[in-house]
Scaffold this active site. Structure first.
Site, PDB file in Angstrom:
ATOM      1  N   THR A  96       0.870  -1.176   0.000  1.00 23.38           N
ATOM      2  CA  THR A  96       0.000   0.000   0.000  1.00 23.38           C
ATOM      3  C   THR A  96       0.906   1.225   0.000  1.00 23.38           C
ATOM      4  O   THR A  96       1.680   1.411   0.942  1.00 23.38           O
ATOM      5  CB  THR A  96      -0.898   0.015   1.255  1.00 23.38           C
ATOM      6  OG1 THR A  96      -1.664  -1.190   1.289  1.00 23.38           O
ATOM      7  CG2 THR A  96      -1.838   1.204   1.230  1.00 23.38           C
ATOM      8  N   LYS A 171      -7.882   1.729  -3.264  1.00 25.72           N
ATOM      9  CA  LYS A 171      -7.575   1.212  -1.917  1.00 25.72           C
ATOM     10  C   LYS A 171      -7.583   2.366  -0.897  1.00 25.72           C
ATOM     11  O   LYS A 171      -8.145   2.259   0.193  1.00 25.72           O
ATOM     12  CB  LYS A 171      -6.205   0.522  -1.953  1.00 25.72           C
ATOM     13  CG  LYS A 171      -5.497   0.385  -0.633  1.00 25.72           C
ATOM     14  CD  LYS A 171      -5.694  -0.946   0.023  1.00 25.72           C
ATOM     15  CE  LYS A 171      -5.117  -0.934   1.428  1.00 25.72           C
ATOM     16  NZ  LYS A 171      -5.278  -2.119   2.169  1.00 25.72           N
ATOM     17  N   LYS A 246      -1.476   5.106   8.784  1.00 23.83           N
ATOM     18  CA  LYS A 246      -0.729   5.151   7.522  1.00 23.83           C
ATOM     19  C   LYS A 246      -1.696   5.393   6.344  1.00 23.83           C
ATOM     20  O   LYS A 246      -1.455   6.255   5.505  1.00 23.83           O
ATOM     21  CB  LYS A 246       0.019   3.818   7.315  1.00 23.83           C
ATOM     22  CG  LYS A 246       0.698   3.730   5.955  1.00 23.83           C
ATOM     23  CD  LYS A 246       1.191   2.334   5.607  1.00 23.83           C
ATOM     24  CE  LYS A 246       1.580   2.281   4.136  1.00 23.83           C
ATOM     25  NZ  LYS A 246       1.982   0.982   3.664  1.00 23.83           N
TER      26      LYS A 246
HETATM   27  P1  NAD Z   1       5.836  -5.861   7.205  1.00 25.94           P
HETATM   28  O1  NAD Z   1       6.608  -4.686   7.733  1.00 25.94           O
HETATM   29  O2  NAD Z   1       5.488  -6.977   8.114  1.00 25.94           O
HETATM   30  O3  NAD Z   1       6.597  -6.480   5.925  1.00 25.94           O
HETATM   31  C1  NAD Z   1       7.365  -5.742   5.009  1.00 25.94           C
HETATM   32  C2  NAD Z   1       8.675  -6.487   4.805  1.00 25.94           C
HETATM   33  O4  NAD Z   1       9.459  -5.804   3.823  1.00 25.94           O
HETATM   34  C3  NAD Z   1       9.525  -6.556   6.083  1.00 25.94           C
HETATM   35  O5  NAD Z   1       9.794  -7.901   6.409  1.00 25.94           O
HETATM   36  C4  NAD Z   1      10.800  -5.791   5.710  1.00 25.94           C
HETATM   37  O6  NAD Z   1      11.960  -6.292   6.330  1.00 25.94           O
HETATM   38  C5  NAD Z   1      10.816  -5.966   4.200  1.00 25.94           C
HETATM   39  N1  NAD Z   1      11.648  -4.979   3.501  1.00 25.94           N
HETATM   40  C6  NAD Z   1      11.808  -3.654   3.756  1.00 25.94           C
HETATM   41  N2  NAD Z   1      12.646  -3.095   2.880  1.00 25.94           N
HETATM   42  C7  NAD Z   1      13.050  -4.098   2.039  1.00 25.94           C
HETATM   43  C8  NAD Z   1      13.913  -4.140   0.921  1.00 25.94           C
HETATM   44  N3  NAD Z   1      14.578  -3.052   0.494  1.00 25.94           N
HETATM   45  N4  NAD Z   1      14.093  -5.320   0.304  1.00 25.94           N
HETATM   46  C9  NAD Z   1      13.454  -6.461   0.733  1.00 25.94           C
HETATM   47  N5  NAD Z   1      12.632  -6.468   1.790  1.00 25.94           N
HETATM   48  C10 NAD Z   1      12.428  -5.307   2.440  1.00 25.94           C
HETATM   49  O7  NAD Z   1       4.517  -5.220   6.558  1.00 25.94           O
HETATM   50  P2  NAD Z   1       3.175  -6.017   6.159  1.00 25.94           P
HETATM   51  O8  NAD Z   1       2.206  -5.974   7.281  1.00 25.94           O
HETATM   52  O9  NAD Z   1       3.564  -7.303   5.521  1.00 25.94           O
HETATM   53  O10 NAD Z   1       2.590  -5.022   5.043  1.00 25.94           O
HETATM   54  C11 NAD Z   1       3.158  -4.941   3.740  1.00 25.94           C
HETATM   55  C12 NAD Z   1       2.337  -3.965   2.934  1.00 25.94           C
HETATM   56  O11 NAD Z   1       0.986  -4.410   2.857  1.00 25.94           O
HETATM   57  C13 NAD Z   1       2.289  -2.550   3.539  1.00 25.94           C
HETATM   58  O12 NAD Z   1       2.330  -1.623   2.499  1.00 25.94           O
HETATM   59  C14 NAD Z   1       0.949  -2.526   4.272  1.00 25.94           C
HETATM   60  O13 NAD Z   1       0.404  -1.220   4.382  1.00 25.94           O
HETATM   61  C15 NAD Z   1       0.112  -3.406   3.354  1.00 25.94           C
HETATM   62  N6  NAD Z   1      -1.023  -4.069   4.014  1.00 25.94           N
HETATM   63  C16 NAD Z   1      -0.877  -4.637   5.239  1.00 25.94           C
HETATM   64  C17 NAD Z   1      -1.968  -5.253   5.834  1.00 25.94           C
HETATM   65  C18 NAD Z   1      -1.846  -5.896   7.193  1.00 25.94           C
HETATM   66  O14 NAD Z   1      -2.878  -6.209   7.806  1.00 25.94           O
HETATM   67  N7  NAD Z   1      -0.656  -6.140   7.692  1.00 25.94           N
HETATM   68  C19 NAD Z   1      -3.212  -5.295   5.170  1.00 25.94           C
HETATM   69  C20 NAD Z   1      -3.310  -4.750   3.887  1.00 25.94           C
HETATM   70  C21 NAD Z   1      -2.198  -4.130   3.318  1.00 25.94           C
END
Ligand code: NAD
Length: 298
Positions: A96, A171, A246
């Site tokens: 997102t 979204k 966010k």
């Molecule tokens: P998260 O922080 O758990 O996962 C993101 C991952 O990306 C982390 O493990 C981090 O180490 C990794 N990362 C960061 N920089 C990186 C790079 N340069 N190269 C490789 N890996 C890298 O976040 P999440 O909860 O998995 O959410 C991911 C996305 O989905 C976000 O944009 C969030 O807004 C969206 N989202 C989350 C949810 C939810 O309920 N968690 C629901 C819908 C959408």
């Protein structure tokens, strides 16, 4: 069977990539945190030493990263994945992000002749695990068609939102409405409590009358009304207040970019900002009812 790179193996990326493995695809994954790669490897994802190594020879590259900044770095500015993959690869960003970042990566994809789809999801971590996510896809319809079989492995609904960035835009609109409706539900319930009305009566009317909405009917902020609501479990998420802040901040940025008026979205954002600063940003976003009760005037 497709060869898929999965970049970002966090709360969402880990179960999503595992579902692709379960469906028989070859998935190479990378994350900057080593333990996340190990966790994903336990679910069948092949560990890659870098984002580029994961993307090498892939039919599809998925990114599931925290914000637009990491997406720009991985795809364009640092790892330069869009420059590195060939024109037969389809890149799908399911993070997102802000609309500026989505526009930026789409422009870079055009420059490098790579098909890119922005396809954020709703459904949260439980939806990622159960493969019931909704994907909102923006970009070239032919690329969306090719990625569709993968969307349906990780989710149960694909919405074709429109051209480039339309997935992110829809979204952000939906989640702004969700934030506003949750604050509205909490205010109405807190007002009813203050007026001495029985909670069950409040719920029965609001869940079946013109005030009914997802925030009341499925995620009711008062305990004892909806069995699966986080309110019954001390507001353990669910969807954290941090992520709602966010998304409301992304809505504000989108409003500034487009000139659209979103006064209630901004009001909800300020309330979630206060909640995250003064309370617990890791609680479910329905926990904002506690702060609203305590903000009683007079
Ligand atoms: P998260 O922080 O758990 O996962 C993101 C991952 O990306 C982390 O493990 C981090 O180490 C990794 N990362 C960061 N920089 C990186 C790079 N340069 N190269 C490789 N890996 C890298 O976040 P999440 O909860 O998995 O959410 C991911 C996305 O989905 C976000 O944009 C969030 O807004 C969206 N989202 C989350 C949810 C939810 O309920 N968690 C629901 C819908 C959408």
């Amino acid at each position: 069977m497709a060869r898929i790179a999965f970049i970002g193996l966090g709360n969402m990326g880990k179960p999503m990539s595992a579902n692709l493995v379960k469906a028989g695809h070859e998935v190479r994954g990378h994350d900057i945190v080593e333990s996340k790669i190990e966790d994903a490897a336990r679910r069948g994802v092949l560990p890659a030493a870098s984002n580029r190594e994961a993307a090498e020879g892939a039919d599809f590259v998925f990114t599931m990263l925290p914000t637009g900044r990491e997406v720009r770095e991985v795809l364009v500015d640092v790892d330069r994945i869009l420059d590195f993959v060939g024109d037969r690869t389809i890149v799908v960003d399911s993070s997102t992000t802000d609309l500026e970042s989505t526009d930026y990566i789409h422009k870079a994809a055009v420059k490098h002749g790579v098909a890119l789809v922005d396809s954020p999801v709703s459904g949260g971590m439980s939806g990622a695990e159960a493969a019931t996510l909704t994907f909102m896809a923006g970009g070239d319809p032919a690329a969306i068609d090719r990625a569709e079989p993968l969307f349906t492995v990780m989710g149960r609904k694909l919405v074709r939102a429109g051209g480039p960035s339309a997935g992110q835009a829809v979204k952000v609109c939906n989640n702004m409405l969700l934030g506003i409706s949750m604050v509205g539900a909490c205010e109405a319930l807190a007002l009813g409590e203050a007026a001495g009305v029985d909670r069950q009566v409040l719920f029965d009317v609001m869940s079946t009358s013109t005030g009914s909405c997802w925030s009341i009917n499925h995620n009711c902020p008062i305990p004892g009304m909806v069995p699966t609501a986080p309110a019954n479990n001390d507001y353990q998420p669910g969807f954290t207040a941090r992520l709602m802040l966010k998304d409301l901040s992304l809505a504000r940025e989108a409003a500034l970019k487009t000139g659209a008026a979103t006064p209630l979205g901004e009001h909800a954002r300020a309330l979630y900002e206060k909640f995250c600063e003064e309370r617990d940003s890791e609680l479910d976003f329905s926990a904002v009812i506690g702060m609203l009760r305590d903000m009683r005037q007079g």
